[in-house]
Design a protein around this motif. Sequence first.
Motif, short mmCIF file in Angstrom:
data_model
loop_
_atom_site.label_atom_id
_atom_site.label_comp_id
_atom_site.label_asym_id
_atom_site.label_seq_id
_atom_site.Cartn_x
_atom_site.Cartn_y
_atom_site.Cartn_z
N GLU A 286 8.31 38.80 20.03
CA GLU A 286 9.46 39.54 20.52
C GLU A 286 10.67 38.63 20.59
O GLU A 286 10.59 37.50 21.08
CB GLU A 286 9.16 40.12 21.90
CG GLU A 286 8.02 41.12 21.93
CD GLU A 286 8.29 42.35 21.07
OE1 GLU A 286 9.46 42.79 21.00
OE2 GLU A 286 7.32 42.87 20.48
N ARG A 295 5.46 43.01 14.61
CA ARG A 295 4.28 42.36 15.17
C ARG A 295 3.05 42.71 14.35
O ARG A 295 3.04 43.72 13.62
CB ARG A 295 4.07 42.80 16.63
CG ARG A 295 5.26 42.57 17.56
CD ARG A 295 5.59 41.08 17.71
NE ARG A 295 4.46 40.30 18.21
CZ ARG A 295 4.22 40.07 19.51
NH1 ARG A 295 5.00 40.61 20.44
NH2 ARG A 295 3.19 39.31 19.88
N ASP A 299 -0.95 37.73 16.11
CA ASP A 299 0.25 36.91 15.93
C ASP A 299 0.59 36.01 17.12
O ASP A 299 1.58 35.28 17.09
CB ASP A 299 1.46 37.76 15.53
CG ASP A 299 1.89 38.75 16.61
OD1 ASP A 299 1.43 38.65 17.75
OD2 ASP A 299 2.71 39.65 16.28
#
Length: 324
Positions: A286, A295, A299
């Motif tokens: 983010e 996303r 990850d």
Amino acid sequence: MDPRLFLADLEAKPEALRRLAAALADGDAWHGLPDRVERVLLLGMGSSRYAAEMAALRLRAAGVDAVAEYASAASTYPPGPRTLVVAISATGTSQETLDATSRYQGSGRLVALTNTPDSPLANVADLVVPMHAGVETGGVACRTFQHTLVLLLALVARLTTRGGADLDRRDVAGLARRAADATEDLLARRDAWLPVTAELLDGPHGVHALAPAERLSSALQSALMVREGPRRPAVGCETGDWSHVDVYLTKTLDYRALLFPGSRYDAPALDWLRQRKATLLAVGAEVADATAVLRYHGDDDPGVRLLTETLVAELVAARWWADS
């Protein structure tokens, strides 16, 4: 080179990665290295060198004298009995890499990391490490780049571990399996994210990819995919260095940034990008005020990011290439 076959090569990534993970779990890909290695020289061109830079940085951080060198360099480390030379070429035919190996034949240990075990490079090496990537029918190094990263991580583990080599080999195999899952997730959901992403990065002045030093290979490979397939302008830059060498273009261009977050210096780059109203796609984390964030499964693991995130630019490149 064929965009449809390139896309098929990308779609085959998860299966190929799982085959590589199985091979790593079954045995040491780097078996046969000398017991004493004082220096590591990684040679390659293009995406081979991008991957090598990642490994050299990790080796130096562990106290190993290591460098990733352009195979085309007129001079570099001299040959020596305790110098390990790893020549990297997916095809095993890169002329610069073949020329560079001539300095090291018969001195120390010369290893060929290649996807073509019967290639000219393999024929001059003391040891051959196969990439297990399968034939890339699209003519673009995509799976071989990913597999090179994995195998170099296995080399780093081999050279920096004392008494736990088997465990570390399994750790790298596990990472490859997690990257296969992450790759599969991005491929399965591409109908949802790829059209928006391709439109967002589709500007008149190309794509500008940023990544931290530890994953600079992601930015460089992403830019290469955009240049090699659809033949569009694209550059890769290290995030901290970006504020010194590339920020200037945000004032005059329709700047489309592809950011792989994780650098300690994300904040200065993001500040400039916001001030100059650049278009920003963040992949894997983010980022406040990004134009879009993509996303994917796993990850939160830096190793998974390293092995997976270039797929975003690869799929965008495949789409643009097919439409050109």
